[in-house]
Design an enzyme around this catalytic site. Structure first.
Site, PDB file in Angstrom:
ATOM      1  N   GLY A  12       0.847  -1.203   0.000  1.00  0.00           N
ATOM      2  CA  GLY A  12       0.000   0.000   0.000  1.00  0.00           C
ATOM      3  C   GLY A  12       0.875   1.242   0.000  1.00  0.00           C
ATOM      4  O   GLY A  12       0.493   2.293   0.500  1.00  0.00           O
ATOM      5  N   GLU A  38       1.910  -2.342  -4.668  1.00  0.00           N
ATOM      6  CA  GLU A  38       0.629  -1.661  -4.940  1.00  0.00           C
ATOM      7  C   GLU A  38      -0.283  -2.573  -5.757  1.00  0.00           C
ATOM      8  O   GLU A  38       0.145  -3.621  -6.237  1.00  0.00           O
ATOM      9  CB  GLU A  38       0.871  -0.358  -5.708  1.00  0.00           C
ATOM     10  CG  GLU A  38       0.877   0.885  -4.828  1.00  0.00           C
ATOM     11  CD  GLU A  38      -0.446   1.073  -4.056  1.00  0.00           C
ATOM     12  OE1 GLU A  38      -1.489   0.578  -4.523  1.00  0.00           O
ATOM     13  OE2 GLU A  38      -0.446   1.709  -2.993  1.00  0.00           O
ATOM     14  N   ARG A  39      -1.558  -2.156  -5.870  1.00  0.00           N
ATOM     15  CA  ARG A  39      -2.489  -2.868  -6.754  1.00  0.00           C
ATOM     16  C   ARG A  39      -1.848  -2.969  -8.135  1.00  0.00           C
ATOM     17  O   ARG A  39      -1.206  -2.011  -8.586  1.00  0.00           O
ATOM     18  CB  ARG A  39      -3.793  -2.068  -6.887  1.00  0.00           C
ATOM     19  CG  ARG A  39      -4.668  -2.048  -5.688  1.00  0.00           C
ATOM     20  CD  ARG A  39      -5.950  -1.267  -6.020  1.00  0.00           C
ATOM     21  NE  ARG A  39      -5.727   0.174  -6.004  1.00  0.00           N
ATOM     22  CZ  ARG A  39      -5.714   0.969  -7.064  1.00  0.00           C
ATOM     23  NH1 ARG A  39      -5.915   0.488  -8.273  1.00  0.00           N
ATOM     24  NH2 ARG A  39      -5.508   2.265  -6.943  1.00  0.00           N
ATOM     25  N   THR A  96      -7.141  -2.134   8.812  1.00  0.00           N
ATOM     26  CA  THR A  96      -8.265  -2.307   9.749  1.00  0.00           C
ATOM     27  C   THR A  96      -9.471  -2.930   9.031  1.00  0.00           C
ATOM     28  O   THR A  96      -9.427  -3.191   7.835  1.00  0.00           O
ATOM     29  CB  THR A  96      -8.683  -0.948  10.359  1.00  0.00           C
ATOM     30  OG1 THR A  96      -9.056  -0.066   9.289  1.00  0.00           O
ATOM     31  CG2 THR A  96      -7.553  -0.327  11.156  1.00  0.00           C
ATOM     32  N   MET A 121      -1.276   1.957  15.646  1.00  0.00           N
ATOM     33  CA  MET A 121       0.107   1.696  16.071  1.00  0.00           C
ATOM     34  C   MET A 121       0.723   2.869  16.807  1.00  0.00           C
ATOM     35  O   MET A 121       1.906   2.826  17.159  1.00  0.00           O
ATOM     36  CB  MET A 121       0.942   1.317  14.853  1.00  0.00           C
ATOM     37  CG  MET A 121       0.473  -0.001  14.296  1.00  0.00           C
ATOM     38  SD  MET A 121       1.602  -0.742  13.178  1.00  0.00           S
ATOM     39  CE  MET A 121       0.742  -2.286  12.886  1.00  0.00           C
ATOM     40  N   HIS A 151     -12.249  11.268  11.958  1.00  0.00           N
ATOM     41  CA  HIS A 151     -11.202  11.000  10.967  1.00  0.00           C
ATOM     42  C   HIS A 151     -11.492  11.772   9.680  1.00  0.00           C
ATOM     43  O   HIS A 151     -12.594  12.273   9.484  1.00  0.00           O
ATOM     44  CB  HIS A 151     -11.131   9.496  10.635  1.00  0.00           C
ATOM     45  CG  HIS A 151     -10.420   8.687  11.682  1.00  0.00           C
ATOM     46  ND1 HIS A 151     -11.079   8.159  12.776  1.00  0.00           N
ATOM     47  CD2 HIS A 151      -9.113   8.319  11.815  1.00  0.00           C
ATOM     48  CE1 HIS A 151     -10.212   7.498  13.533  1.00  0.00           C
ATOM     49  NE2 HIS A 151      -9.013   7.581  12.972  1.00  0.00           N
ATOM     50  N   LYS A 155     -11.599   8.173   4.968  1.00  0.00           N
ATOM     51  CA  LYS A 155     -11.501   6.909   5.707  1.00  0.00           C
ATOM     52  C   LYS A 155     -12.695   6.021   5.371  1.00  0.00           C
ATOM     53  O   LYS A 155     -13.844   6.456   5.443  1.00  0.00           O
ATOM     54  CB  LYS A 155     -11.427   7.169   7.222  1.00  0.00           C
ATOM     55  CG  LYS A 155     -11.221   5.881   8.016  1.00  0.00           C
ATOM     56  CD  LYS A 155     -10.800   6.153   9.440  1.00  0.00           C
ATOM     57  CE  LYS A 155     -10.667   4.894  10.263  1.00  0.00           C
ATOM     58  NZ  LYS A 155      -9.654   3.948   9.794  1.00  0.00           N
ATOM     59  N   THR A 162      -9.962   1.327  16.021  1.00  0.00           N
ATOM     60  CA  THR A 162      -9.603   1.687  17.404  1.00  0.00           C
ATOM     61  C   THR A 162     -10.855   1.893  18.250  1.00  0.00           C
ATOM     62  O   THR A 162     -10.921   1.449  19.403  1.00  0.00           O
ATOM     63  CB  THR A 162      -8.759   2.975  17.403  1.00  0.00           C
ATOM     64  OG1 THR A 162      -7.681   2.796  16.497  1.00  0.00           O
ATOM     65  CG2 THR A 162      -8.233   3.298  18.788  1.00  0.00           C
TER      66      THR A 162
HETATM   67  P1  NAD Z   1      -5.140   4.631   1.407  1.00  0.00           P
HETATM   68  O1  NAD Z   1      -6.390   4.342   0.632  1.00  0.00           O
HETATM   69  O2  NAD Z   1      -4.546   5.996   1.344  1.00  0.00           O
HETATM   70  O3  NAD Z   1      -3.989   3.595   1.003  1.00  0.00           O
HETATM   71  C1  NAD Z   1      -4.214   2.225   0.795  1.00  0.00           C
HETATM   72  C2  NAD Z   1      -3.261   1.776  -0.304  1.00  0.00           C
HETATM   73  O4  NAD Z   1      -3.346   0.371  -0.425  1.00  0.00           O
HETATM   74  C3  NAD Z   1      -3.624   2.400  -1.667  1.00  0.00           C
HETATM   75  O5  NAD Z   1      -2.462   2.962  -2.255  1.00  0.00           O
HETATM   76  C4  NAD Z   1      -4.165   1.209  -2.449  1.00  0.00           C
HETATM   77  O6  NAD Z   1      -3.888   1.297  -3.839  1.00  0.00           O
HETATM   78  C5  NAD Z   1      -3.379   0.057  -1.793  1.00  0.00           C
HETATM   79  N1  NAD Z   1      -4.046  -1.217  -2.032  1.00  0.00           N
HETATM   80  C6  NAD Z   1      -5.363  -1.510  -1.871  1.00  0.00           C
HETATM   81  N2  NAD Z   1      -5.615  -2.767  -2.257  1.00  0.00           N
HETATM   82  C7  NAD Z   1      -4.434  -3.286  -2.642  1.00  0.00           C
HETATM   83  C8  NAD Z   1      -4.038  -4.546  -3.165  1.00  0.00           C
HETATM   84  N3  NAD Z   1      -4.929  -5.525  -3.373  1.00  0.00           N
HETATM   85  N4  NAD Z   1      -2.725  -4.729  -3.470  1.00  0.00           N
HETATM   86  C9  NAD Z   1      -1.812  -3.767  -3.257  1.00  0.00           C
HETATM   87  N5  NAD Z   1      -2.139  -2.517  -2.792  1.00  0.00           N
HETATM   88  C10 NAD Z   1      -3.422  -2.301  -2.489  1.00  0.00           C
HETATM   89  O7  NAD Z   1      -5.483   4.241   2.905  1.00  0.00           O
HETATM   90  P2  NAD Z   1      -4.665   4.635   4.229  1.00  0.00           P
HETATM   91  O8  NAD Z   1      -5.289   5.839   4.840  1.00  0.00           O
HETATM   92  O9  NAD Z   1      -3.201   4.625   3.937  1.00  0.00           O
HETATM   93  O10 NAD Z   1      -5.062   3.397   5.176  1.00  0.00           O
HETATM   94  C11 NAD Z   1      -4.738   2.056   4.815  1.00  0.00           C
HETATM   95  C12 NAD Z   1      -5.209   1.115   5.913  1.00  0.00           C
HETATM   96  O11 NAD Z   1      -4.473   1.373   7.122  1.00  0.00           O
HETATM   97  C13 NAD Z   1      -6.700   1.281   6.292  1.00  0.00           C
HETATM   98  O12 NAD Z   1      -7.220   0.012   6.628  1.00  0.00           O
HETATM   99  C14 NAD Z   1      -6.646   2.177   7.530  1.00  0.00           C
HETATM  100  O13 NAD Z   1      -7.776   2.070   8.355  1.00  0.00           O
HETATM  101  C15 NAD Z   1      -5.403   1.626   8.190  1.00  0.00           C
HETATM  102  N6  NAD Z   1      -4.736   2.510   9.170  1.00  0.00           N
HETATM  103  C16 NAD Z   1      -4.159   1.872  10.201  1.00  0.00           C
HETATM  104  C17 NAD Z   1      -3.433   2.590  11.129  1.00  0.00           C
HETATM  105  C18 NAD Z   1      -2.746   1.843  12.242  1.00  0.00           C
HETATM  106  O14 NAD Z   1      -2.052   2.471  13.061  1.00  0.00           O
HETATM  107  N7  NAD Z   1      -2.889   0.528  12.301  1.00  0.00           N
HETATM  108  C19 NAD Z   1      -3.308   3.980  10.994  1.00  0.00           C
HETATM  109  C20 NAD Z   1      -3.911   4.609   9.904  1.00  0.00           C
HETATM  110  C21 NAD Z   1      -4.605   3.846   8.973  1.00  0.00           C
END
Ligand code: NAD
Length: 243
Positions: A12, A38-39, A96, A121, A151, A155, A162
């Site tokens: 991602g 990435e996708r 998440t 995290m 958020h 999102k 959380t």
């Molecule tokens: P985002 O949409 O900005 O980024 C997600 C990325 O993943 C995109 O670039 C998308 O192209 C890529 N992606 C999606 N499906 C894919 C696949 N099959 N193969 C490869 N890449 C793929 O989202 P974000 O804001 O960066 O959040 C991503 C995730 O992290 C969400 O689930 C969010 O809730 C979670 N998050 C977790 C925390 C934590 O601390 N655990 C903090 C913030 C966000």
């Protein structure tokens, strides 16, 4: 691992979190980001982000990796867990909104590889998660409890992972569901407010993520923990040694 840098693949990588993680890891000592995944149809595949090659093929990217970091979406996480288990790679999963089926697969894979899984995290948020049970035990009678999470407008899941985790902790202790409200506004990185409201006083526990750096730094600590850990399923309380 002591004398060489930890090789990390960020999944991602072009997303909001993937980009913050890449910035944080590249500035850190002892870690190098070897590939971003990435996708397959993402326009950045074939290019690079801050010098990190972006690829669409998970399998070849993780060949030499010590640890794989995941901030994508639930369907990708399922694929990663299968691949990580088959190739014996340690995983740090931040994605998440995982289904019960995905959680089962993660639990099963953790019998043979180390996995750190956390919907948030940020180190300070994990301190809040640790103190909430104590507060709830003390204020469970005569107080109404609510969780309000705010958020950014992009999102996808609601309530946040959380907020759901906080809700479960509070329910386990008080035997009643706290009221939960979600707001999706502007560019807010992430705020959680847990309120204990009595008739004559109110206690609020507030965590605000000021930037994604908070989550990225936690992910860095999780990687350093995971590459040294035995197989098992861990949370940030293990990484931060809060138990
Ligand atoms: P985002 O949409 O900005 O980024 C997600 C990325 O993943 C995109 O670039 C998308 O192209 C890529 N992606 C999606 N499906 C894919 C696949 N099959 N193969 C490869 N890449 C793929 O989202 P974000 O804001 O960066 O959040 C991503 C995730 O992290 C969400 O689930 C969010 O809730 C979670 N998050 C977790 C925390 C934590 O601390 N655990 C903090 C913030 C966000």
């Amino acid at each position: 691992m002591k004398n060489r840098r930890i090789k990390v693949v960020v999944c991602g990588v072009a997303g909001r979190m993937g980009s913050a993680v890449t910035d944080c890891f590249q500035a850190a000592e002892g870690v190098e980001v070897t590939y971003g995944v990435e996708r397959k149809d993402h326009p950045d595949v074939g290019g690079n982000l801050k010098g990190v090659p972006i690829v669409g093929d998970l399998s070849s990217a993780i060949e030499d990796a010590d640890c794989i970091v995941d901030f994508t979406g639930p369907s990708f996480t399922d694929e990663l867990v299968k691949e990580g288990k088959a190739r014996r790679k340690s995983l740090v999963i931040g994605t998440t909104n995982l289904s019960a089926g995905s959680m089962g697969a993660i639990s099963d894979a953790s019998k043979s590889i180390p996995i750190v899984l956390s919907p948030n995290m940020s180190p300070a948020m994990n301190v809040l998660l640790k103190i909430v049970p104590d507060v709830a035990r003390t204020l469970s009678k005569g107080f109404d409890i609510s969780i309000v999470e705010t958020h950014h407008r992009w999102k996808k899941d609601s309530p946040s992972g959380t907020a759901r985790k906080l809700g479960q902790i509070l329910k386990d202790i008080t035997n009643s569901e706290p009221q939960v409200k979600s707001l999706r506004i502007g560019g807010v990185v992430g705020e959680h407010v847990v309120t204990f409201a009595g008739e004559g006083e109110v206690l609020k526990l507030v965590h605000s993520a000021l930037s994604r750096q908070a989550f990225a730094f936690g992910a860095l600590l999780a990687v350093k923990f995971a590459v040294e850990a035995n197989p098992g399923l861990y949370g940030m309380s293990d990484v931060l040694k809060m138990r």
